[in-house]
Design an enzyme around this catalytic site. Structure first.
Site, PDB file in Angstrom:
ATOM      1  CB  CYS A 102      -1.330   7.488   1.704  1.00  0.00           C
ATOM      2  SG  CYS A 102      -3.069   6.703   2.313  1.00  0.00           S
ATOM      3  CD  GLU A 135      -2.906  -0.629   0.220  1.00  0.00           C
ATOM      4  OE1 GLU A 135      -3.166  -0.063  -0.276  1.00  0.00           O
ATOM      5  OE2 GLU A 135      -3.733  -2.305  -0.670  1.00  0.00           O
TER       6      GLU A 135
END
Length: 403
Positions: free
Chosen positions: A190, A156
């Protein structure tokens, strides 16, 4: 910050835990599949099998959520788990260690604290699965180390997530939702909108509305707002200061060096060559770029690495369809930001340079298990077709079955 901490960390973790407990029994059941005539008489089925011992490496920006949520999935799947929280968030790391030690035997779930030396040592060990959340550079190193043992990985990562606004968008709504997504946790998210691509004909009206919205959310002096956070450390604070071009700064950007705080900032007339467009910002700076036709915005995004998230604000269904069909990204929203990851009913993950694999809800259970597919054949009949010797009749039959 108490509200934000619960909303973005503890609350989402508890929600995921509840979802796993509610659905786990059904996910883990043996699943029967159809069996073709070639395999008569038999039965086909799939079952989920745990990997073994998994390594979860988490970042500092949401240090509790991004460590504990993958752990929940790993444990739900039956694995043992080694957790490696970020060294940049030592207080949370210590809290996670204390929590885990109270709940699990160490041989089942263990927490390893420390920095680069501990990270390197862990990556030299052989795990059955590695789940990593962080930056692209370290993500490549994790994949390289995992390759030595052919260990499967979920990465990720991140990237420069675009936010596109066209002339048909609801500008007031867009301003509120973009401000929320961009400045949440001081931009240290993010999937925060990294930069804004806006149609030129509505740019001035949008920016006026956007700045008004930011002032309403954070006040005239955001650095004095107790619900507005700080940059994680001096290194990142200095990096963000270096990305702001004073000549293009049209709002905010004031800094408090002692408390590592940077006010929400907006930069206008930015181009793809500016420093702020060369790396993921991961801070409270919104660069604004302009386009004349929506295809230009889509081409700009497609000309760069595939982002973890992408956002489009539009009232035009054709534009929405074109966006979804031609722009590649991990996940995203139409007429919102960030909220696509706040659900256990959809997977979340990247594509290309922004990562591989996904998690949340059922996806996290599937991530930490291997699907084992089995054909069980019965012995009361055995079709002789597949056995030698072969002849013309068998040839005709096999061609009838296999076409």
């Amino acid at each position: 910050m108490q509200f934000t901490s619960y909303m973005c960390e503890v609350g989402l973790t508890l929600s995921e835990l509840s979802y796993q407990r509610k659905h786990l029994k059904r996910w883990a059941r043996l699943k029967y599949r159809g069996t073709d005539l070639t395999n008569f008489h038999g039965r086909s089925f799939s079952l989920r099998e745990l990997y073994g011992c998994v390594l979860v490496m988490s970042p500092w920006n949401y240090p509790f959520l991004l460590c504990v949520e993958p752990m929940i999935g790993a444990i739900a799947a039956g694995n043992c788990c080694v957790l490696k929280p970020s060294a940049y968030s030592p207080a949370t790391s210590a809290a996670i260690r204390e929590l885990v030690q109270e709940v699990f035997p160490q041989e089942y779930v263990a927490v390893v604290e420390g920095g680069r030396a501990e990270n390197s040592a862990l990556l030299e060990e052989r795990f059955d699965y590695i789940f990593f959340t962080g930056g692209v550079t370290v993500g490549k190193l994790v994949m390289e180390k995992a390759a030595a043992h052919l260990t499967p990985v979920t990465l990720e990562l991140g990237g420069k997530s675009p936010c596109i606004v066209d002339r048909t968008a609801d500008l007031k709504l867009a301003a509120a939702r973009i401000a929320f997504g961009k400045y949440l946790n001081c931009g240290q998210t993010c999937v925060a909108p990294d930069y804004l691509l806006i149609e030129g004909s509505v740019k001035e009206a949008f920016l006026e509305q956007f700045i008004r919205t930011v002032k309403r959310m954070y006040g005239e002096k955001p650095l004095e707002n107790g619900n507005y956070g700080k940059i994680v450390n001096r290194k990142h604070f200095d990096r963000l200061q270096g990305l702001m071009n004073p000549e293009k700064l049209i709002y905010g950007g004031e800094a408090d060096t002692e408390r590592l705080r940077i006010a929400p900032a907006v930069m206008d007339n930015v181009t793809g060559e500016d420093a702020v467009m060369q790396e993921e910002i991961f801070g409270p700076i919104l660069p604004v770029l302009t386009f004349d036709e929506i295809g230009q915005a889509f081409d700009f995004v497609r000309g760069r690495e595939k982002p973890l998230a992408a956002y489009l604000f539009t009232g035009n269904k054709n534009t929405e369809k074109r966006f979804l069909e031609t722009v590649s990204f991990g996940g995203g929203c139409v007429n919102d930001t960030i909220m696509h990851l706040a659900t256990s009913r959809m997977g979340f993950g990247g594509v290309g340079n922004s990562g591989m694999g996904s998690y949340h809800g059922r996806k996290i259970f599937e991530t930490f298990t291997h699907e084992k597919n089995v054909l069980k054949k019965y012995g009361w009949i055995d079709m002789p077709l597949r056995y030698q010797p072969y002849n013309g009749k068998k040839d005709r039959l096999i061609r009838m079955f296999l076409k």
